[in-house]
Design a protein around this motif. Structure first.
Motif: not given
Length: 233
Positions: A108-109, A129
């Protein structure tokens, strides 16, 4: 997404010991100096004049990146664990109030733009994200959840059917009132205002004022008429 950075087990144990020591030190001259001198060797990267108060917990700091003049108030929790490709990035002048909880989860960002304020006890969670733009205001007890349980098969437990991870985008200069919830797959357009307690399940156009459960647009900020702000937060 960042380049994977696999840390040996001994390094993770070392990080844990350092954080347990530093997080309990009061927000004093000595405590701040120790944190500011040691933390740059542990995080993915850290800018200048970053202030991290006591009681802040970091998990997998090698996946956490700070810009300049970031301020993290006490008892925040920033968890980038779950995958070596995770990245949590707080850009310049981001402020986290006390009790903020950030969870990257899996691959995940999470990006939070310049000068954005995250209020007390806000939760931001992947695994989708999440991008929050510049100059945003996220009020207390709000939740931004880039995942949703799949429940289409009644013959299987919901917890075993997986989750969606469409992601969430909140564009620049948005204001989310207290207790707002933003669900997976939503984009909130630039300059929008979301009323307190609203649940955002669909995209919100730029410069909109939206309220309710589910949130619906009641006005455009481009109109000359001005709504009483006390009805929003």
């Amino acid at each position: 997404m960042r380049t994977p950075k696999h840390l040996p087990k001994w390094k993770k144990v070392q990080e844990s010991l350092i954080f347990n020591l530093l997080r309990g030190m009061p927000t004093s001259f000595l405590g701040n100096r120790l944190r500011s001198s040691i933390y740059p060797h542990i995080f993915y990267s850290i800018g200048k004049r970053v202030c991290i108060q006591y009681g802040v917990e970091f998990i997998e700091p090698s996946c956490i990146k700070f810009g300049n003049d970031v301020r993290i108030c006490r008892f925040a929790n920033i968890d980038a664990s779950g995958h070596p490709n995770n990245l949590i990035y707080l850009a310049d002048e981001v402020i986290f109030s006390y009790g903020v909880d950030i969870q990257a989860l899996i691959n995940t960002s999470i990006y939070i733009g310049d000068r954005t304020f995250i209020g007390p006890y806000v939760t931001i969670a992947g695994p989708g994200d999440i991008s929050i733009g510049k100059n945003c205001l996220i009020a207390a007890h709000s939740g931004i959840f880039a995942n949703n349980h799949i429940y289409s098969d009644p013959a299987q437990p919901i917890g075993l059917q997986g989750v969606t991870r469409l992601g969430i985008t909140i564009e620049d200069d948005c204001w989310l009132g207290s207790g707002v919830k933003v669900l997976d797959g939503v984009t909130i357009g630039n300059g929008s205002v979301i009323g307190a307690g609203s649940i955002v399940t669909k995209n919100i156009p730029p410069f909109s004022i939206a309220v309710g459960v589910p949130a619906r647009v009641i006005k455009s900020r481009n109109n000359k008429e001005i709504i009483n702000s006390t009805k929003i937060c």
